[in-house]
Enzyme design. Sequence first.
Site, short mmCIF file in Angstrom:
data_model
loop_
_atom_site.label_atom_id
_atom_site.label_comp_id
_atom_site.label_asym_id
_atom_site.label_seq_id
_atom_site.Cartn_x
_atom_site.Cartn_y
_atom_site.Cartn_z
N TYR A 107 0.83 -1.21 0.00
CA TYR A 107 0.00 0.00 0.00
C TYR A 107 0.87 1.25 0.00
O TYR A 107 0.63 2.20 -0.76
CB TYR A 107 -0.92 -0.01 1.21
CG TYR A 107 -1.73 1.26 1.37
CD1 TYR A 107 -2.66 1.64 0.40
CD2 TYR A 107 -1.57 2.08 2.48
CE1 TYR A 107 -3.40 2.81 0.54
CE2 TYR A 107 -2.30 3.24 2.63
CZ TYR A 107 -3.22 3.60 1.65
OH TYR A 107 -3.94 4.76 1.79
N LYS A 111 1.14 4.25 -2.94
CA LYS A 111 0.87 5.66 -2.67
C LYS A 111 2.08 6.52 -3.05
O LYS A 111 1.91 7.63 -3.58
CB LYS A 111 0.51 5.85 -1.18
CG LYS A 111 -0.93 5.51 -0.84
CD LYS A 111 -1.89 6.46 -1.55
CE LYS A 111 -3.31 6.28 -1.10
NZ LYS A 111 -4.25 7.19 -1.80
N PRO A 296 -51.56 21.96 37.42
CA PRO A 296 -52.22 23.22 37.79
C PRO A 296 -52.51 23.29 39.29
O PRO A 296 -52.96 22.32 39.90
CB PRO A 296 -53.52 23.20 36.97
CG PRO A 296 -53.19 22.35 35.78
CD PRO A 296 -52.26 21.29 36.30
N GLY A 297 -52.18 24.45 39.87
CA GLY A 297 -52.46 24.68 41.28
C GLY A 297 -51.48 24.07 42.25
O GLY A 297 -51.63 24.22 43.46
#
Length: 384
Positions: A107, A111, A296-297
């Site tokens: 390889y 290259k 709620p509340g």
Amino acid sequence: MIAIKTVLVTGAAGFIGRNLTGALAALENVEILRFDTGNTKEELRDMAGAADSIFHQAGVDCSQDPEEYDMGNRRLTEDLVAYLREAGRKTPLLFSSSTEAELDHPYGWSKRDAEAAVLRYDQDVGAPVFVYRLPSVFGKWCLPNHNSFVATFCHNIANGLPITISDPGVTLNFVHVDDVVGEFIGQLEGKFGPDLPVAVLMSKQRWTPYSVYPVYPLKLGQLADLLYYFKAGRENLTIPNVGDEFTWKLYCTYLSYLPEHRFSYPLRAKVSASGSSTEFIRTPDRGQVSVYALKPGTTMGNHWHYSRCEKLLAVSGRGVVRLRKVHGDKVLAYFVSGENPEVVDIPPGFVHHMQNLGDTDLVMVPWANKPLDPSKPDTIFLEV
């Protein structure tokens, strides 16, 4: 009108090629010619003759047959520069080589030979050439079990598969694909920074390749530890230190290898009569993020902290955040709603609570400067 620049990308369907063509497609007045394994040499000849610039990414980097390296790297590159000579144009050519070109194996030889072909093209016609010797490149869209430790480790760990490390202590140099693409496009646009090395053909034997920065040296064992830490984050709700450049790049890379049916994951909600509290994110150094939903509340809180501080943000509904110094009588009230996003800071030493004043759930996103430690909760209950 700005003329359209025609750019040829060889290996367009590969790892770097896909990232590069994606970035090029976002530029104005750029036409992309894509060459890959499905194209013929005749098509390569036509594309090379039509291109104003070329990014040569095509090549073979994982094979058991040395001849495939020679054909896919040396011969393909020699064909490409031959077509450029035929066209009679001094087309700028950027070639992605590898640091493996410095080593003696099939390889690396292929290259080096490909680099030599590119440099001869420079010598013969005087065309601008840029030869990059890249170390291990990581990022999205790289094939696992191919040629990248990072891609294989990310894929296997994300999918619950084992990984194999022959030597955890070996150190490799890594560059991120976005940095590679950014560097390449910078060359296309002619942006030469003063700190970038310039490739100079010194002689037939001596020349200086380009490099991509930053380079991250890391031991394979450390790489694996980080990836397992990312995987565990879904259970312990931790996120990595995104202030570290390599870590956040690796984390984003890891997420890109998650199975598509596992992009989401459940959280554990603590439910009470007043609503729910769901921890979302915890970190040792950047705090904790949760989601509160008050009915709620109802009221949630009525406590104070020695050293813990918080930020509260309403994202839906309507309510009030009340605070009082532990040793004081004055009550501060901050009215909040999802329609008008506003952050309320809760300093240590202030008793505080949240109350829902609307008809729908009040959804709050609190951030705390440190995660809650059940063994040292730093939470003292007291009415506002």
